[in-house]
Write an enzyme that holds these catalytic residues in place. Structure first.
Site, PDB file in Angstrom:
ATOM      1  N   GLY B  90       0.878  -1.174   0.000  1.00  0.00           N
ATOM      2  CA  GLY B  90       0.000   0.000   0.000  1.00  0.00           C
ATOM      3  C   GLY B  90       0.906   1.212   0.000  1.00  0.00           C
ATOM      4  N   SER B 122       5.878  -5.464  -1.062  1.00  0.00           N
ATOM      5  CA  SER B 122       5.834  -4.041  -1.447  1.00  0.00           C
ATOM      6  C   SER B 122       6.176  -3.136  -0.244  1.00  0.00           C
ATOM      7  CB  SER B 122       4.463  -3.757  -2.043  1.00  0.00           C
ATOM      8  OG  SER B 122       4.443  -2.521  -2.690  1.00  0.00           O
TER       9      SER B 122
END
Lengths: 235, 235
Positions: B90, B122
């Site tokens: 995110g 991520s």
């Protein structure tokens, strides 16, 4: 009267630095032969000296002399005595950090609000918004705050990039990133494509250049606006 | 013994969430049926509940139960009792800000260093490096610091993207941004392409997946390394 140019980029594809806007700059800086350059954003990490040297060339073409703020002992005094100011692009975190470190931010805001003509490109445009929170840059240094100059009552996303059709990359598109911004912030954001700029004359804020811009407002679908549209409604 | 997976992305192009790595995760989390999920990065600004719900599906396929950390009154206690941890992607600024706000960072570091298996994708991978300063994300909130978990003695750039040949965009390439990072910081950076991951087993750090990775060291030309190469030399 305030006189500010907020440009998405210094260079459009295939062009030379500032060539696409040079005629407008001649008029913008018509009352001074000398422009104070703020090289703090250091693109590619180059030195203040190198960056200032590079910027001299395009301004030579319109008979303006560029002096780097780092050449002065006292940057605040340099700002107070400037007759024209250009803040160049590079890394917004590095730029904002150095402006805070040298306690320049308030003076810069004051002199520009009092009418000294200002030109910003890329990072130098990003800081004209309320915060630097819609920059595309990498957070390579930690500035004391993300609050910036607020010459316009919204945020700026320079180098605005439309989603790349057919891309197989799973990282967020620019539009997704700005939508995420609106989960935590309410001010409008303008996505300024390369070649576009915002002109501020007194209290009038207008989109200029040949391209449309994309507007992101809190809890609204993003939409496009044409060049020469007033941006006074954004707040 | 430390057991950590640091993945560039949760989803590769054309695939489903975590499908490309699911077999490895079965083994990675073999000692627990329950995984504590940290949804703080809120991709696209979705809620902790929504995000946790989404992550349940792929883990169902390997018979693991996902519980969101927000379901606990005391997140620090939840971390201390966890038998496996997943930090999803995110926005890295939002993730780091929330970890600091909830005072989770030190406990998270401690339990993982004591052997609780960790998966990051991520943003959840970016925080495994020394700092979050090589994230690609937009600084939509201002965290109290950029310092992160330091499970590896270098920085991570997830979703590493090669320069796009023929691009007319004037914004910086990823490589340029990382070079700028090295004007202000000295630790190595690994550019982790989508589909690659880093495996940490005790003190051994290894590149995994089908792709090469790009290494950026201070004052050196960037270079490529093959999968299954040890990263222990990077410090």
């Amino acid at each position: 009267m305030r006189s500010i140019i907020i440009a998405s980029t210094s260079k459009v594809f295939g062009g030379e630095t500032l060539d696409y806007i040079l005629e407008d700059l001649k008029n913008h800086f018509k009352n001074t032969d000398e422009i104070l350059f703020i090289p703090y954003a250091r693109p590619g990490g180059i030195s203040h000296e190198e960056y200032t040297q590079k910027v001299k060339e395009p301004f030579n073409l319109i008979d303006k002399k560029i002096i780097g703020i780092h050449e002065f002992k006292n940057p605040i005094k340099a700002l107070k005595e400037a007759k024209g100011i250009y803040v160049g692009g590079g890394n917004t975190f590095v730029l904002v950090n150095q402006l805070y470190k040298n306690k320049c931010l308030n003076t810069l805001k004051e002199v520009v609000n009092n009418g000294i003509p200002y030109l910003g490109t890329s990072a130098g445009s990003n800081i004209c918004g309320l915060t630097m929170s819609t920059t595309n840059d990498m957070p390579i240094v930690y500035p004391p705050s993300f609050k910036t100059l607020g010459f316009v009552p919204f945020n700026i996303n320079p180098h605005y990039l439309d989603p790349i059709i057919g891309s197989k990359h799973m990282g967020e598109t620019r539009e997704t990133r700005i939508k995420e911004f609106h989960q935590f912030n309410t001010q409008p954001v303008i996505g300024l494509r390369e070649g576009s700029y915002i002109q501020v004359k007194g209290n009038n804020i207008t989109l200029k250049g040949n391209l449309k811009a994309r507007i992101f407002e809190y809890k609204k679908e993003p939409y496009e606006i044409e060049s020469n549209t007033s941006l006074n409604i954004l707040k």
